[in-house]
Design a protein around this motif. Structure first.
Motif, PDB file in Angstrom:
ATOM      1  N   ILE A  69      -6.982  54.467 -54.143  1.00 26.53           N
ATOM      2  CA  ILE A  69      -7.750  54.306 -52.917  1.00 26.53           C
ATOM      3  C   ILE A  69      -7.484  55.517 -52.045  1.00 26.53           C
ATOM      4  N   SER A  70      -8.509  55.992 -51.389  1.00 30.21           N
ATOM      5  CA  SER A  70      -8.318  57.107 -50.472  1.00 30.21           C
ATOM      6  C   SER A  70      -8.751  56.716 -49.077  1.00 30.21           C
ATOM      7  N   SER A  71      -7.851  56.895 -48.109  1.00 33.82           N
ATOM      8  CA  SER A  71      -8.265  56.671 -46.722  1.00 33.82           C
ATOM      9  C   SER A  71      -7.765  57.800 -45.830  1.00 33.82           C
ATOM     10  N   TYR A  72      -6.980  58.701 -46.428  1.00 29.11           N
ATOM     11  CA  TYR A  72      -6.392  59.793 -45.661  1.00 29.11           C
ATOM     12  C   TYR A  72      -6.920  61.108 -46.172  1.00 29.11           C
ATOM     13  N   GLY A  73      -7.195  62.013 -45.279  1.00 31.66           N
ATOM     14  CA  GLY A  73      -7.412  63.393 -45.680  1.00 31.66           C
ATOM     15  C   GLY A  73      -6.047  64.039 -45.583  1.00 31.66           C
ATOM     16  N   GLY A  80     -10.097  56.031 -41.632  1.00 33.30           N
ATOM     17  CA  GLY A  80     -10.845  54.795 -41.429  1.00 33.30           C
ATOM     18  C   GLY A  80     -11.896  54.580 -42.496  1.00 33.30           C
ATOM     19  N   VAL A  81     -12.182  55.619 -43.274  1.00 34.15           N
ATOM     20  CA  VAL A  81     -13.166  55.509 -44.352  1.00 34.15           C
ATOM     21  C   VAL A  81     -12.409  55.309 -45.663  1.00 34.15           C
ATOM     22  N   VAL A  82     -12.607  54.150 -46.279  1.00 31.05           N
ATOM     23  CA  VAL A  82     -11.880  53.819 -47.489  1.00 31.05           C
ATOM     24  C   VAL A  82     -12.791  53.995 -48.704  1.00 31.05           C
ATOM     25  N   ARG A  83     -12.274  54.672 -49.717  1.00 28.10           N
ATOM     26  CA  ARG A  83     -13.048  54.884 -50.947  1.00 28.10           C
ATOM     27  C   ARG A  83     -12.213  54.492 -52.158  1.00 28.10           C
ATOM     28  N   ILE A  84     -12.863  53.922 -53.172  1.00 31.98           N
ATOM     29  CA  ILE A  84     -12.176  53.670 -54.438  1.00 31.98           C
ATOM     30  C   ILE A  84     -12.328  54.913 -55.296  1.00 31.98           C
ATOM     31  N   LEU A  85     -11.202  55.546 -55.635  1.00 27.13           N
ATOM     32  CA  LEU A  85     -11.235  56.746 -56.478  1.00 27.13           C
ATOM     33  C   LEU A  85     -11.045  56.378 -57.944  1.00 27.13           C
ATOM     34  N   LEU A 110      -5.742  47.884 -46.840  1.00 27.66           N
ATOM     35  CA  LEU A 110      -5.464  46.586 -47.450  1.00 27.66           C
ATOM     36  C   LEU A 110      -6.600  45.603 -47.200  1.00 27.66           C
ATOM     37  N   ASP A 111      -7.148  45.625 -45.996  1.00 25.96           N
ATOM     38  CA  ASP A 111      -8.269  44.745 -45.671  1.00 25.96           C
ATOM     39  C   ASP A 111      -9.448  45.027 -46.592  1.00 25.96           C
ATOM     40  N   TYR A 112      -9.696  46.311 -46.835  1.00 22.36           N
ATOM     41  CA  TYR A 112     -10.777  46.716 -47.739  1.00 22.36           C
ATOM     42  C   TYR A 112     -10.521  46.188 -49.152  1.00 22.36           C
ATOM     43  N   ILE A 113      -9.306  46.376 -49.639  1.00 27.71           N
ATOM     44  CA  ILE A 113      -8.968  45.942 -51.006  1.00 27.71           C
ATOM     45  C   ILE A 113      -9.080  44.425 -51.126  1.00 27.71           C
ATOM     46  N   LEU A 114      -8.557  43.708 -50.127  1.00 26.97           N
ATOM     47  CA  LEU A 114      -8.596  42.242 -50.174  1.00 26.97           C
ATOM     48  C   LEU A 114     -10.024  41.732 -50.200  1.00 26.97           C
ATOM     49  N   ARG A 115     -10.876  42.333 -49.384  1.00 29.16           N
ATOM     50  CA  ARG A 115     -12.276  41.876 -49.356  1.00 29.16           C
ATOM     51  C   ARG A 115     -12.997  42.249 -50.632  1.00 29.16           C
ATOM     52  N   ASN A 116     -12.662  43.419 -51.167  1.00 31.49           N
ATOM     53  CA  ASN A 116     -13.248  43.838 -52.441  1.00 31.49           C
ATOM     54  C   ASN A 116     -12.821  42.898 -53.570  1.00 31.49           C
ATOM     55  N   PHE A 117     -11.530  42.565 -53.612  1.00 31.42           N
ATOM     56  CA  PHE A 117     -11.017  41.678 -54.673  1.00 31.42           C
ATOM     57  C   PHE A 117     -11.615  40.277 -54.553  1.00 31.42           C
ATOM     58  N   ALA A 118     -11.812  39.805 -53.310  1.00 29.19           N
ATOM     59  CA  ALA A 118     -12.342  38.445 -53.107  1.00 29.19           C
ATOM     60  C   ALA A 118     -13.692  38.274 -53.799  1.00 29.19           C
TER      61      ALA A 118
END
Ligand code: IMP
Ligand code: MG
Length: 183
Positions: A69-73, A80-85, A110-118
């Motif tokens: 996951i990438s959220s940091y440059g 704030g922009v989360v991407r699945i790499l 984590l919020d992004y991952i949890l919602r994606n997994f749900a």
């Protein structure tokens, strides 16, 4: 000049890390059994060392997988922009998933991952995070197994980077301020 000269202070020593990770493993051993056959998902890249040490304390049968996951440059605050790499290889429908994270900061990733997994219909999802910075939380995320709560400081080492460097440092530390000007 050695990369270790860039470190201002040690926040968590190697011994303290190992002792706490052993405790987390024991705690997880009371929650899970072979029949659960959990899938531990290591969130790359930061959690790779934690994952490797944590799983050596687990006594229940489990499988592992990886997600990047990438959220940091190249900065010390989340874009704030989360991407699945890199996505999971495993289908998690009906599985007991344990997300293994290095640090929960704002909670965005984590919020992004949890919602994606749900959306993938797992049986259960729990989170193991080595570090948490509660004072930085912007999204309330559930963390089931926490190693250490730390103050609002940018940390590196034990898998965690600044600008992709310092991941090999065997403890958690804080860099000297001038490093952020240089790298
Ligand atoms: P969040 O989305 O703001 O919760 O940030 C989570 C991700 O940012 C973690 O998975 C880390 O990879 C990274 N991160 C947050 N704080 C730090 C830090 O102090 N040092 C290194 N990486 C960090
Ligand atoms: Mg990360």
């Amino acid at each position: 000049m050695s990369l270790f000269n860039d470190i201002e202070k040690v926040l968590i020593t190697t011994d303290d890390l190992q002792a706490r990770i052993a405790e987390l493993g024991q705690e997880m051993n009371t929650v899970y059994s072979d029949d659960d056959l959990p899938l531990l998902v290591c969130i790359l890249k930061g959690a790779y060392m934690f994952m490797a040490d944590l799983t050596r304390h687990l006594t229940f049968r489990h499988e592992i997988d990886f997600m990047e996951i990438s959220s940091y440059g190249k900065s010390t605050t989340s874009s704030g922009v989360v991407r699945i790499l890199l996505d999971l290889e495993t289908n998690i429908v009906g599985r007991n998933v344990i997300i293994v994270e290095d640090i929960v900061d704002s909670g965005t990733t984590l919020d992004y991952i949890l919602r994606n997994f749900a959306t993938r219909n797992p049986a259960t999802v729990r989170v193991a995070a080595l570090l948490s910075k509660p004072s930085r939380r912007r999204i309330d995320v559930p963390v089931d197994f926490v190693g250490f709560e730390i103050p609002d400081e940018f940390v590196m080492g034990y898998g965690m980077d600044y600008a992709e460097q310092y991941r090999n440092v065997p403890y958690i530390g804080v860099l000297k301020p001038e490093v952020y000007q240089r790298i």
